[in-house]
Design an enzyme around this catalytic site. Structure first.
Site, short mmCIF file in Angstrom:
data_model
loop_
_atom_site.label_atom_id
_atom_site.label_comp_id
_atom_site.label_asym_id
_atom_site.label_seq_id
_atom_site.Cartn_x
_atom_site.Cartn_y
_atom_site.Cartn_z
CB SER A 48 -0.97 -0.04 1.19
OG SER A 48 -2.04 0.85 0.97
CG ASP A 59 7.85 5.25 -11.62
OD1 ASP A 59 8.48 4.18 -11.76
OD2 ASP A 59 6.61 5.33 -11.75
CE LYS A 73 -5.20 -2.19 0.10
NZ LYS A 73 -5.83 -0.92 -0.19
#
Length: 196
Positions: A48, A59, A73
């Site tokens: 999560s 990224d 998740k």
């Protein structure tokens, strides 16, 4: 804390235009780590919010993600009250990393695969991820990770046993490996935190 600008995560619902984007907001220029090397340690227990942090740093090329694939998740739940004693938890959206990768089911794949060989049972331990749960939300990208995770060759760096590592004073191999990696890159080892 580690990104001075840029998208951190997007939340996308059923409709094409149902997208919410969240961006880094910094009171000071740059990040609080002041450009020092960052390594994010992940494993199947990373889920999560910690996957969102790992994905954003990965990224934006702000940190190296190291460990094993995370839990996966990546869904957003909304709780709808249904009277005074009941509520319905409804999945209303999915989380995506800044590059558009869905965290759901596939998780965050580390830049550098480093197993936790300091755990004596790491090879035999049951690992449960989102994809293993009954009636889990399927990843819309339909990524098959079996090919990525199938590696028949044993990496000699990860051949030591937990007992051998303990004799060397290494209780957490992933953390030890991360600190060695930072030292090799010329950075000064700072506080390292596992994203779990």
């Amino acid at each position: 804390m580690f990104l001075g600008h840029g998208e951190i995560v997007s939340q996308r619902g059923r409709e094409k235009n149902d997208i919410e984007r969240y961006y880094a907001e910094s009171m000071v220029p740059g990040d609080l780590a002041k450009g020092l090397p960052v390594i994010v340690l992940v494993d199947s227990g990373t889920a999560s919010a910690s996957e969102i942090v790992a994905g954003a740093l990965q990224d934006h090329h702000r940190g190296l993600v190291m460990g094993v694939r995370s839990f996966g998740k990546g869904s957003v739940q909304t709780i709808l009250p249904m009277g005074q004693r009941a509520a319905l938890r409804l999945t209303t959206a999915r989380y995506f990393t800044p590059s558009g990768h869905s965290v759901q089911e596939g998780g965050i794949k580390p830049d550098l695969l480093v197993p936790q060989i300091s755990d004596p049972d790491y090879k035999d331990r049951t690992v449960i991820r989102e994809a293993d749960l009954r009636k889990h939300l399927i990843n819309a990208e339909k990524v098959d990770d079996a090919t990525l995770e199938d590696d028949a060759r044993t990496d000699p760096r990860f051949a030591q046993t937990a007992e051998q590592l303990k004799k060397q004073g290494i209780e957490d191999f992933q953390l030890h490996y991360a600190l060695q990696t930072i030292a090799r890159s010329g950075g000064k080892p700072q506080v390292a935190v596992k994203g779990r």
